[in-house]
Motif scaffolding. Structure first.
Motif, PDB file in Angstrom:
ATOM      1  N   ALA A  24     122.762  20.250 -20.036  1.00  0.00           N
ATOM      2  CA  ALA A  24     121.939  19.149 -19.926  1.00  0.00           C
ATOM      3  C   ALA A  24     121.268  19.247 -18.533  1.00  0.00           C
ATOM      4  N   ARG A  25     120.312  18.502 -18.629  1.00  0.00           N
ATOM      5  CA  ARG A  25     119.338  18.253 -17.166  1.00  0.00           C
ATOM      6  C   ARG A  25     119.169  16.861 -16.881  1.00  0.00           C
ATOM      7  N   GLU A  26     118.823  16.633 -15.517  1.00  0.00           N
ATOM      8  CA  GLU A  26     118.543  15.312 -15.082  1.00  0.00           C
ATOM      9  C   GLU A  26     117.186  15.484 -14.940  1.00  0.00           C
ATOM     10  N   ILE A  27     116.264  14.335 -15.608  1.00  0.00           N
ATOM     11  CA  ILE A  27     114.943  14.133 -15.318  1.00  0.00           C
ATOM     12  C   ILE A  27     114.455  12.588 -14.742  1.00  0.00           C
ATOM     13  N   ILE A  28     113.814  12.391 -14.133  1.00  0.00           N
ATOM     14  CA  ILE A  28     112.837  11.227 -13.923  1.00  0.00           C
ATOM     15  C   ILE A  28     112.094  10.599 -14.873  1.00  0.00           C
ATOM     16  N   ASP A  29     112.151   9.566 -15.636  1.00  0.00           N
ATOM     17  CA  ASP A  29     111.167   9.288 -16.709  1.00  0.00           C
ATOM     18  C   ASP A  29     110.021   8.465 -16.104  1.00  0.00           C
ATOM     19  N   MET A  30     109.149   8.091 -17.043  1.00  0.00           N
ATOM     20  CA  MET A  30     107.911   7.172 -16.432  1.00  0.00           C
ATOM     21  C   MET A  30     108.132   5.827 -16.115  1.00  0.00           C
ATOM     22  N   ALA A  31     109.422   5.472 -16.071  1.00  0.00           N
ATOM     23  CA  ALA A  31     109.745   4.232 -15.541  1.00  0.00           C
ATOM     24  C   ALA A  31     110.531   4.124 -14.214  1.00  0.00           C
ATOM     25  N   GLY A  32     110.631   5.449 -13.766  1.00  0.00           N
ATOM     26  CA  GLY A  32     111.326   5.846 -12.865  1.00  0.00           C
ATOM     27  C   GLY A  32     112.901   5.911 -12.724  1.00  0.00           C
ATOM     28  N   ARG A  33     113.169   6.085 -14.037  1.00  0.00           N
ATOM     29  CA  ARG A  33     114.668   6.013 -14.363  1.00  0.00           C
ATOM     30  C   ARG A  33     115.364   7.505 -14.460  1.00  0.00           C
ATOM     31  N   SER A  34     116.551   7.940 -13.705  1.00  0.00           N
ATOM     32  CA  SER A  34     117.203   9.107 -13.928  1.00  0.00           C
ATOM     33  C   SER A  34     117.960   9.100 -15.359  1.00  0.00           C
ATOM     34  N   VAL A  35     117.529  10.216 -16.205  1.00  0.00           N
ATOM     35  CA  VAL A  35     117.981  10.286 -17.266  1.00  0.00           C
ATOM     36  C   VAL A  35     118.396  11.644 -17.627  1.00  0.00           C
ATOM     37  N   THR A  36     119.669  11.779 -18.236  1.00  0.00           N
ATOM     38  CA  THR A  36     120.231  13.165 -18.462  1.00  0.00           C
ATOM     39  C   THR A  36     119.925  13.301 -20.129  1.00  0.00           C
ATOM     40  N   VAL A  37     119.198  14.699 -20.137  1.00  0.00           N
ATOM     41  CA  VAL A  37     118.812  15.237 -21.503  1.00  0.00           C
ATOM     42  C   VAL A  37     119.377  16.446 -21.619  1.00  0.00           C
ATOM     43  N   PRO A  38     119.103  16.881 -22.948  1.00  0.00           N
ATOM     44  CA  PRO A  38     119.570  18.196 -23.044  1.00  0.00           C
ATOM     45  C   PRO A  38     118.619  19.154 -22.725  1.00  0.00           C
ATOM     46  N   ASP A  39     119.284  20.437 -22.211  1.00  0.00           N
ATOM     47  CA  ASP A  39     118.158  21.358 -21.710  1.00  0.00           C
ATOM     48  C   ASP A  39     117.265  21.836 -23.089  1.00  0.00           C
ATOM     49  N   GLU A  40     117.752  21.776 -24.242  1.00  0.00           N
ATOM     50  CA  GLU A  40     116.571  22.172 -25.226  1.00  0.00           C
ATOM     51  C   GLU A  40     116.671  21.105 -25.999  1.00  0.00           C
ATOM     52  N   ILE A  41     115.434  20.518 -26.484  1.00  0.00           N
ATOM     53  CA  ILE A  41     115.197  19.299 -27.087  1.00  0.00           C
ATOM     54  C   ILE A  41     114.496  19.837 -28.399  1.00  0.00           C
ATOM     55  N   ARG A  42     115.501  19.673 -29.689  1.00  0.00           N
ATOM     56  CA  ARG A  42     114.903  20.124 -30.884  1.00  0.00           C
ATOM     57  C   ARG A  42     114.501  18.939 -31.737  1.00  0.00           C
TER      58      ARG A  42
END
Length: 344
Positions: A24-42
């Motif tokens: 998993a990895r941590e991203i900042i979405d376009m609403a400014g929120r921190s979200v944990t998502v899978p490394d590979e998104i299928r």
């Protein structure tokens, strides 16, 4: 019965999520929120058509399901694999909600949400989806000017950076070209435009409405000047009011209106009708102008700028349409298909 089945599905999803936390990895979405998502998104599910269409443009193989089934005219211009996807539903007005059981069966890696300036709707979606433990990523696409950034964001999120760069560049070039058109036309010389909605043509959008922003972006002047009292739009006006507006150009995506307006005596004294400047908005596979808003508006704003100011923006619409469909939809259009799309 449904509630017990849903609980079982939720439990299964939770176990799956916990089992894959290491990748998993941590991203900042376009609403400014921190979200944990899978490394590979299928697999991706989108909560509404605008974001679903974005993923169609990025990579149709990533879509886990549809908001509604595509009709035959849409299908012929879309990747055939999309026809096999389950219809999950979504949040896109008039009380629509998705089938959560189907959503859990599909098991997307992430959920992409674009609530188009409706914060309360976004919060409601978050509350409904939170028990599913599927990451929800917000994208911002309220205005056409957001598209260069939203393509770049999705490229990073979905590991499709090269594809995103191509689409983002086209979006930015479109904004730059139409900006030059507006700069070339003094405000007092801008062509007045009426956006006719409904079979009678007497519903429309305020000049401040996002539903009609292509009029301003293409260098036109929306005759219906008002605040955007209702987010959904489609405000009713009277024939008397329209006669006072007396627009130079009328645009509409309603086929029945287009077919009857020239023969309707009530409309005969309006400048747009007298000059033969009533234009049908192309809408396959998705509307070029509005309802629902999509990346197709990047072609729509070029189309409208050319219709309004052919001497200022002498675009080869047939060639541009062919190029756009190949770039965004991987569809090769023959001459007959282009003529059908662009018919007046």
């Amino acid at each position: 019965m449904f509630k017990s089945r849903l609980c079982c599905f939720v439990a299964l999803v939770v176990m799956t999520v916990w089992g894959s936390c290491a990748a998993a990895r941590e991203i900042i979405d376009m609403a400014g929120r921190s979200v944990t998502v899978p490394d590979e998104i299928r697999k991706v599910y989108c909560t509404s058509p605008p974001s679903t269409y974005l993923v169609v443009a990025m990579d149709p193989e990533l879509l886990a399901g549809l908001n509604f089934p595509f009709n035959p005219s849409e299908q012929r211009l879309l990747d055939p694999r999309l026809r096999q996807l389950p219809v999950i539903g979504g949040w896109f007005g008039q009380g629509r909600t998705p089938n959560l059981e189907t959503l859990l069966q599909v098991g997307p890696d992430i959920i992409v949400d674009s609530t188009w300036q409706e914060t309360a709707v976004g919060e409601k979606i978050e509350q409904v989806l939170k028990p599913l433990r599927i990451p929800v990523v917000h994208v911002s696409m309220d205005h056409l000017s957001d598209y260069p950034a939203v393509f770049q964001f999705l490229g990073q999120l979905l590991n499709r950076q090269e594809r995103a760069g191509i689409l983002s560049r086209y979006a930015q070039e479109t904004l730059d070209e139409t900006s030059r058109v507006r700069a070339a036309i003094p405000e007092e010389n801008r062509i007045t435009v009426y956006y006719a909605e409904g079979a009678d043509g007497l519903s429309t959008e305020c000049h401040a409405s996002l539903h009609a922003e292509l009029i301003h972006l293409s260098g036109g002047r929306n005759v219906h000047r008002c605040g955007n009292e209702r987010g959904y739009g489609m405000q009713k006006i009277s024939m008397e009011q329209l006669l006072q507006y007396n627009p130079q150009v009328i645009v509409s995506h309603d086929a029945s209106f287009i077919e009857q307006v020239a023969a309707d005596l009530r409309w005969k004294n309006i400048r747009a009708v007298q000059a033969g400047r009533v234009y049908r908005i192309p809408k396959e596979p998705f509307n070029w102008f509005d309802r629902p808003p999509s990346f197709m508006r990047l072609l729509g704003v070029r189309w409208l700028a050319c219709k309004l100011y052919p001497s200022v923006y002498p675009l080869d619409l047939a060639a541009e349409t062919r190029c756009f469909y190949k770039l965004f939809l991987n569809v090769s259009l023959d001459d007959a298909a282009v003529r059908k799309l662009l018919q007046p």
